[in-house]
Design an enzyme around this catalytic site. Structure first.
Site, PDB file in Angstrom:
ATOM      1  N   SER A  27     -33.542   4.261  21.357  1.00 13.84           N
ATOM      2  CA  SER A  27     -32.822   2.997  21.238  1.00 13.84           C
ATOM      3  C   SER A  27     -33.775   1.844  21.542  1.00 13.84           C
ATOM      4  CB  SER A  27     -31.589   3.010  22.138  1.00 13.84           C
ATOM      5  OG  SER A  27     -30.687   1.986  21.766  1.00 13.84           O
ATOM      6  N   ASP A  81     -23.897   5.051  12.971  1.00 12.34           N
ATOM      7  CA  ASP A  81     -24.105   4.269  14.190  1.00 12.34           C
ATOM      8  C   ASP A  81     -23.072   3.153  14.330  1.00 12.34           C
ATOM      9  OD1 ASP A  81     -25.263   2.883  16.390  1.00 12.34           O
ATOM     10  OD2 ASP A  81     -27.222   3.668  15.809  1.00 12.34           O
ATOM     11  N   HIS A  90     -24.702   6.754  17.365  1.00 18.56           N
ATOM     12  CA  HIS A  90     -25.919   6.390  18.082  1.00 18.56           C
ATOM     13  C   HIS A  90     -26.294   7.422  19.150  1.00 18.56           C
ATOM     14  CE1 HIS A  90     -28.967   3.473  19.072  1.00 18.56           C
ATOM     15  NE2 HIS A  90     -28.632   3.479  20.353  1.00 18.56           N
TER      16      HIS A  90
END
Length: 300
Positions: free
Chosen positions: A108, A226, A282
């Site tokens: 991330s 996501d 995600h």
């Protein structure tokens, strides 16, 4: 007889060299976690253990930005990104086990920050760099918001943009440092303390491009479902077309790629830029996916 002995000696030294090549330790891996996580909690701990299980004898370093796990988590929200990268570079350069080079892995926002290490701190050498859901063109949206049709999402985005480029916010709130407002590009480019710099959107730093081109492989992983990163195309360097927040451009349609500000085009032309995906939300991937797509291909 002399010729035979010479051949035997040559064969012996060739064998020794081959043994040295095949028995050398695997390249270490350095991990940078995402926001809300820490170096050594359950998430990064399981990733570290998985790599160690799959690659015998490997050294894995998970970066702790601060003097404790609590500081590490808090700094992910509140410590200037440039200061974090400086700290990470020192942690890496001071580690004797990394001096012959390493592979880098970022999750991330840690994907963006690790790219900052690649571009700013090329010593020790980084061979393969894997970004798992990193927001390389930044974000312009609220996590879990129900898409472009939501008036609430648009209102919140405008409010964030109103304050994101205030100097105090830019210097102290990490997500603001990669807030990328396509409706207000002049202010973004002039006031973004992190993202606009590493993406060469202000002045062009030739060293950034030069260092990124030293990579053996640059791997970008995008999560196709996501709901945290808006827009998710940022994970592959795509983003909104300037001046609006509806139409998206792929990385290949951006000036960053077409004018090759970072070297992405050259990396792609030479087969060193890899676009991988996981058809999940995600950071939701299985061990099997990670082993097959990341460990086996880039860490062994």
């Amino acid at each position: 007889m002399v010729v035979v002995k010479a051949m035997e000696i040559t064969s012996y030294f060739v064998l020794l060299c081959l043994m040295e090549i095949t028995t050398q330790d695997p390249l270490p891996v350095v991990i940078w976690h995402g926001i809300g996580d820490s170096c050594c909690g359950r998430n990064m701990g399981s990733i570290k253990s998985l790599i160690e299980e799959q690659v015998q004898g490997i050294y894995v370093k998970s970066l702790e930005i601060g003097n404790s796990t609590t500081e590490d988590v808090n700094n992910g929200y509140l410590m200037n990104v440039n200061d974090q990268i400086t700290m990470a570079c020192k942690l890496i350069s001071d580690d004797s086990k990394l001096q012959n080079g390493y592979n880098a892995l970022g999750f991330s926002q840690g994907g963006q920050f690790m790219r900052g290490v690649v571009q700013r701190c090329p010593t020790p050498r980084i061979f393969n760099f894997v970004s798992i859901g990193g927001q390389h063109q930044g974000v312009y949206g609220v996590p879990k918001c129900p898409g472009d049709k939501s008036t609430l999402c648009d209102i919140v985005r405008k409010l964030l943009s109103y304050g994101a480029y205030v100097s105090f916010v830019q210097d102290n709130l990490v997500p603001a440092e990669y807030w990328h407002d396509p409706l207000n590009l002049d202010e973004y480019r002039s006031k973004s303390v992190f993202l606009a710099d590493i993406n060469q959107e202000r002045t062009k730093n030739p060293v950034y491009k030069e260092n990124l081109l030293k990579l053996k492989n640059f791997v970008l992983v995008k999560f196709l479902q996501d709901t945290t990163v808006e827009p998710r195309e940022s994970e592959w360097f795509g983003f909104y077309k300037p001046g609006q927040a509806k139409k998206l451009l792929t990385v290949f349609e951006t000036p960053l790629y077409q004018q090759d500000w970072l070297g992405l085009k050259k990396l792609n032309d030479t087969g060193r830029l890899h676009f991988l995906s996981s058809d999940t939300d995600h950071q939701k991937f299985t061990n099997e996916w990670f082993i097959s797509n990341i460990i086996n291909k880039f860490f062994k």
